[in-house]
Write an enzyme that holds these catalytic residues in place. Structure first.
Site, short mmCIF file in Angstrom:
data_model
loop_
_atom_site.label_atom_id
_atom_site.label_comp_id
_atom_site.label_asym_id
_atom_site.label_seq_id
_atom_site.Cartn_x
_atom_site.Cartn_y
_atom_site.Cartn_z
N GLU A 22 0.82 -1.22 0.00
CA GLU A 22 0.00 0.00 0.00
C GLU A 22 0.85 1.27 0.00
OE1 GLU A 22 -3.85 -0.62 2.53
OE2 GLU A 22 -2.31 -1.94 3.30
N SER A 151 -6.39 -2.75 1.71
CA SER A 151 -6.75 -2.20 0.39
C SER A 151 -7.30 -3.26 -0.56
CB SER A 151 -5.55 -1.50 -0.26
OG SER A 151 -5.24 -0.32 0.43
N TYR A 217 -9.95 3.69 -4.52
CA TYR A 217 -9.06 4.84 -4.75
C TYR A 217 -9.29 5.60 -6.05
CZ TYR A 217 -6.88 2.55 -0.81
OH TYR A 217 -6.66 1.98 0.41
N ARG A 256 -10.68 2.82 12.21
CA ARG A 256 -11.89 2.71 11.40
C ARG A 256 -12.26 1.24 11.32
NH1 ARG A 256 -10.67 3.16 6.05
NH2 ARG A 256 -11.84 1.24 5.89
N ASP A 258 -14.60 -1.75 9.77
CA ASP A 258 -15.44 -2.11 8.60
C ASP A 258 -16.41 -3.23 8.98
OD1 ASP A 258 -13.81 -0.40 7.14
OD2 ASP A 258 -12.65 -1.99 6.18
N GLU A 270 -13.04 -6.01 9.80
CA GLU A 270 -11.68 -5.71 10.28
C GLU A 270 -11.63 -4.36 10.97
OE1 GLU A 270 -8.75 -4.58 7.51
OE2 GLU A 270 -10.15 -3.61 6.15
N ASN A 272 -9.13 -1.13 11.12
CA ASN A 272 -7.97 -0.48 10.50
C ASN A 272 -7.37 0.48 11.52
OD1 ASN A 272 -8.30 -1.33 7.55
ND2 ASN A 272 -10.32 -0.56 8.06
N GLY A 276 -7.01 5.40 6.07
CA GLY A 276 -6.59 6.31 5.01
C GLY A 276 -6.94 7.74 5.39
N1 LIG Z 1 -16.81 -12.02 4.30
C1 LIG Z 1 -17.05 -11.12 3.37
N2 LIG Z 1 -18.27 -11.02 2.77
C2 LIG Z 1 -18.51 -10.12 1.80
N3 LIG Z 1 -17.58 -9.26 1.33
C3 LIG Z 1 -16.35 -9.30 1.88
C4 LIG Z 1 -16.02 -10.22 2.92
N4 LIG Z 1 -14.73 -10.03 3.26
C5 LIG Z 1 -14.26 -9.04 2.48
N5 LIG Z 1 -15.22 -8.59 1.64
C6 LIG Z 1 -15.07 -7.52 0.63
O1 LIG Z 1 -13.68 -7.31 0.40
C7 LIG Z 1 -13.26 -6.01 0.85
C8 LIG Z 1 -11.89 -6.08 1.53
O2 LIG Z 1 -11.94 -6.97 2.62
P1 LIG Z 1 -11.36 -6.60 4.06
O3 LIG Z 1 -11.53 -7.82 4.91
O4 LIG Z 1 -11.97 -5.34 4.58
O5 LIG Z 1 -9.81 -6.43 3.77
P2 LIG Z 1 -8.88 -5.15 3.46
O6 LIG Z 1 -7.97 -5.09 4.65
O7 LIG Z 1 -8.16 -5.52 2.22
O8 LIG Z 1 -9.75 -3.92 3.36
C9 LIG Z 1 -14.37 -5.54 1.77
O9 LIG Z 1 -14.42 -4.14 1.80
C10 LIG Z 1 -15.60 -6.19 1.15
O10 LIG Z 1 -16.04 -5.46 0.03
MG LIG Z 2 -11.28 -3.27 4.69
#
Ligand SMILES: Nc1ncnc2c1ncn2[C@@H]1O[C@H](COP(=O)(O)OP(=O)(O)O)[C@@H](O)[C@H]1O
Ligand SMILES: [Mg+2]
Length: 309
Positions: A22, A151, A217, A256, A258, A270, A272, A276
């Site tokens: 990143e 990301s 982004y 933040r 999610d 997760e 963060n 960002g």
């Molecule tokens: N279990 C899940 N169900 C549905 N969508 C998911 C799931 N896990 C991840 N995603 C999708 O993938 C994106 C990135 O996953 P995330 O776990 O937040 O990792 P990162 O650290 O890369 O942001 C999320 O913003 C979502 O859109």
């Molecule tokens: Mg995420």
């Protein structure tokens, strides 16, 4: 650092760039932060982080480090550990919270222990029997992701065993540890937390359906709904869960969290610990909605800088 200590007397160094996947996003966050500090007349400099970091920090006379790094070697506790050793106060979470949050497997285990729901999951470690693992997954779609990236790097939504194999291989390019989660179809939201205060909930609606690197982004690729059009009780449960998640991990400063919301059910994806901070990022947007300007947000994060106690 106590709020009363005068930041105007301090040499502030913004750590950006770095060695992770990143890097480019971090350079954007770092430049926006540096600009905001300099506009306030603070004694701030930028530093592109490499292996010479300890020497450069000393050379620049660093008294406070503003960490604007994302991903490995920045968001994961390693740079925080170095700053602890050098006794330089830094922004954001400490060593333990940073490294726990960076590892989505360990973070999920802590969150579950604290009653914060996350999608059901299985773990694949490099070297495990791939055929047996794939055969063990029967309910699709699934999401495969490296345990320690951000990301949306290395994340795939997979609909059958063949796609799962490809998804695992993609994730293994970035990490020896891969999470395979139940795909949750719902509204994707994020909740900023400043100290122990939750910010308004933002819903993200990627035009392509998947909140991938490009949707995150590229301006215009994602619609942001602020405040998220959710029932009031769901909004307050999200805010409470975000604060619980940050406390459970021991975060400091800004974070933040999610989530995906499916029929009023919350699934935490997760936490963060270095959100960002480009001028268009989600945390500054949420802060802006409650009257905290980008510059004020940067100063609040800076005011919370410290060392582990
Ligand atoms: N279990 C899940 N169900 C549905 N969508 C998911 C799931 N896990 C991840 N995603 C999708 O993938 C994106 C990135 O996953 P995330 O776990 O937040 O990792 P990162 O650290 O890369 O942001 C999320 O913003 C979502 O859109
Ligand atoms: Mg995420």
């Amino acid at each position: 650092m106590s709020q009363s200590e005068n930041l105007h007397d301090k040499r502030i160094v913004v750590l950006m760039g770095g060695l992770s996947a990143e890097r480019d996003i971090s350079l954007r966050t770092g430049s926006a932060v540096l600009r905001a500090l300099q506009e306030r007349g603070l004694n701030a400099a930028g530093l592109d982080v490499g292996r010479d970091l300890p020497a450069r920090l000393i050379e620049l006379g660093t008294e406070v480090a503003f960490i604007a790094l994302h991903g490995r070697f920045g968001e994961d506790g390693t740079v925080q550990g170095l700053l602890e050793l050098l006794r330089i106060p830094y922004t954001g979470s400490g060593v333990l919270a940073s490294s726990v949050a960076m590892n989505k497997l360990v973070a999920k285990q802590v969150l579950l222990h604290h009653g914060v729901a996350t999608p059901g999951f299985a773990v694949y470690r490099r070297g495990d029997d791939l055929d047996a693992f794939v055969a063990g997954q029967t309910a699709y779609p699934l999401v495969s992701k490296p345990a320690r990236e951000g990301s949306t790097i290395g994340v795939s939504i997979v609909r059958d065993p063949q796609q799962l194999r490809a998804g695992l291989e993609e994730a293994l390019r970035f990490d020896d540890l891969v999470l395979v989660e139940e795909f949750i179809a719902g509204a994707e939201v994020t909740v900023g937390v400043l100290g122990d205060q939750p910010l308004p909930v933002i819903q993200v609606v990627p035009k392509g359906g998947f909140y991938d690197f490009q949707s995150k982004y590229t301006p215009g690729q994602t619609e942001y709904l602020l405040p998220a059009p959710l029932p009031a009780d769901v909004t307050s449960r999200l805010q409470a869960a975000a604060v619980t998640a940050c406390r459970a991990l021991g975060c400091r400063g800004a974070a933040r969290v999610d989530f995906i919301v499916r029929d009023a059910e919350l699934f935490c994806l997760e936490v963060n610990t270095i959100p960002g901070m480009t001028e268009t990022s989600l945390l500054p947007k949420a802060a802006g909605a409650v009257g905290i300007s980008f510059g004020d947000l940067v100063l609040r994060i800076l005011a919370d800088a410290g060392l582990d106690k």
